[in-house]
Design an enzyme around this catalytic site. Structure first.
Site, short mmCIF file in Angstrom:
data_model
loop_
_atom_site.label_atom_id
_atom_site.label_comp_id
_atom_site.label_asym_id
_atom_site.label_seq_id
_atom_site.Cartn_x
_atom_site.Cartn_y
_atom_site.Cartn_z
CE1 TYR A 185 -5.11 13.27 32.77
CE2 TYR A 185 -4.88 15.23 34.13
CZ TYR A 185 -4.99 14.64 32.88
OH TYR A 185 -4.91 15.41 31.75
CG ASP A 194 -9.20 14.34 31.06
OD1 ASP A 194 -9.63 13.35 30.41
OD2 ASP A 194 -9.21 15.50 30.62
CD GLU A 229 -2.25 17.94 32.08
OE1 GLU A 229 -3.27 17.72 32.77
OE2 GLU A 229 -2.22 17.78 30.85
#
Length: 380
Positions: free
Chosen positions: A130, A148, A47
């Site tokens: 996020y 996202d 991520e």
């Protein structure tokens, strides 16, 4: 878990949307290396790397990074310089610094245990809303929506959302609408399905609407204008700056400087120089910067390269000159460190992309020139 639960009164259409999306994902999900494991560490690394970077670019970096730092303990114990070198070329180097600092905190403050709440994840450097939601939903199975850029585009088109989702009010409203779709116990699959749909079919330009599993529910498709969403405010023009850098050679080695750890490109190495101020010539700028940064007076020689690069917030033209020290000894006055390094050993250091191109030039064309100059001076 910090979500109050799925809103009551979910309509049949909302349920049908989630079911259609998950059915599509079962068949069309992308085979990505971080999806082959539920390890929170591996998912976190992915991520972080995927922030503002394309999947195809991330995959080889991800695999090399995990090979070098296979566990949280390995990452926390590594020197920052080694982490930056492993990150070299991926860009947005603050991500690597934050990742390293977060790993150290997790080991020192939590004994290597990963957080289980949004608030705890958000306290780690570099972790935004996020990322925290994505890790908790994918690695820990918590019912949290993670939006996202791809997911935002899908939802904005699905609802023909008429606000800019980059603004806080618009983002909150879109988040609330997404939460109504979230199927209990399947947040990880739901979030990744939205990401994959946006990456493969619901693309920014020329979306493949006939293949989309949500076509029957999509308001933008019904209106005939999916590319009009998400709504965007006009993009501002990026400022442009002229920047100089000096290649300084002595005894077959070149001088490099380490940028301060805090700030843009912090901790990376570069050929010293800086931004041209109003009214300065390129040569005057380089002389001033090397005086202020390293405490040396230089003679600016021939131009070697002109390089252009675009960052997210500005564009630069980098003017590279050969320089010779007239007086003074290089010292880290306006930088973190300075070193004289043989050209063959420059690949041990992490450089920004523009400076990597200077290194490449030195290897291909400049090294023989520097050698000739060194040999010539030794004969006098």
């Amino acid at each position: 878990m910090e979500r109050e639960g799925k809103p009551s009164g979910i309509s049949e259409v909302e349920r049908a949307i989630a079911e259609a999306l998950l059915r599509w994902y079962e068949t069309h999900r992308r085979d990505l290396p971080w999806r082959r494991r539920r390890d929170p560490y591996a998912i976190w690394i992915a991520e972080v790397m995927l922030q503002q970077t394309r999947v195809e670019t991330v995959i080889p970096y991800y695999e090399r990074f995990l090979a070098r730092f296979p566990t949280l303990q390995d990452l926390a114990a590594a020197p920052l310089e080694e982490v930056l070198k492993a990150w070299e070329g991926l860009g947005y180097y603050a991500r690597a610094r934050h990742l390293h600092e977060a790993a150290r905190r997790l080991m020192e403050e939590r004994g290597g245990e990963f957080p289980r709440t949004l608030a705890e994840w958000r306290r780690l450097p570099g972790v935004g809303p996020y990322m925290a939601a994505a890790i908790l939903s994918i690695a820990f199975g918590q019912d949290i929506v993670a939006l996202d850029g791809n997911a935002i585009r899908v939802l904005a088109r699905l609802f023909a959302f008429d606000q800019d989702p980059r603004r806080p009010a618009g983002r909150r409203q879109l988040q609330q609408r997404a939460e109504r779709l979230l199927p209990s116990g399947q947040a990880g699959a739901f979030n990744q399905a939205l990401m994959d749909l946006g990456a493969t079919l619901c693309t920014p330009k020329s979306p493949r609407c006939p293949e989309c599993p949500l076509r029957a529910f999509c308001a933008a498709y019904a209106q005939g204008n999916p590319e009009a969403f998400p709504v965007r405010a006009p993009r501002r023009m990026l400022p442009h700056y002229d920047v100089t850098a000096g290649v300084i050679e002595a005894d077959g080695r070149v001088l490099i400087a380490q940028r301060p750890l805090q700030g843009m490109l912090g901790g990376l190495w570069e050929f010293p120089g800086g931004k041209v101020e109003p009214g300065e010539s390129l040569e005057e700028c380089l002389q001033r910067e090397l005086r202020e940064e390293l405490g040396i007076e230089v003679e600016v020689g021939e131009p070697l390269l002109t390089l252009r690069h675009t960052y997210t917030h500005m564009r630069i033209t980098l003017h590279v000159f050969r320089c010779r020290i007239r007086s003074g000894t290089p010292q880290p006055i306006g930088c973190a460190d300075v070193r004289w390094v043989p050209i063959a050993e420059l690949d041990r250091y992490a450089f920004p992309r523009t400076d990597q191109r200077i290194v490449e030039w030195l290897r291909q064309e400049g090294s023989s020139s520097l050698t000739r100059q060194t040999t010539g001076r030794s004969r006098t």
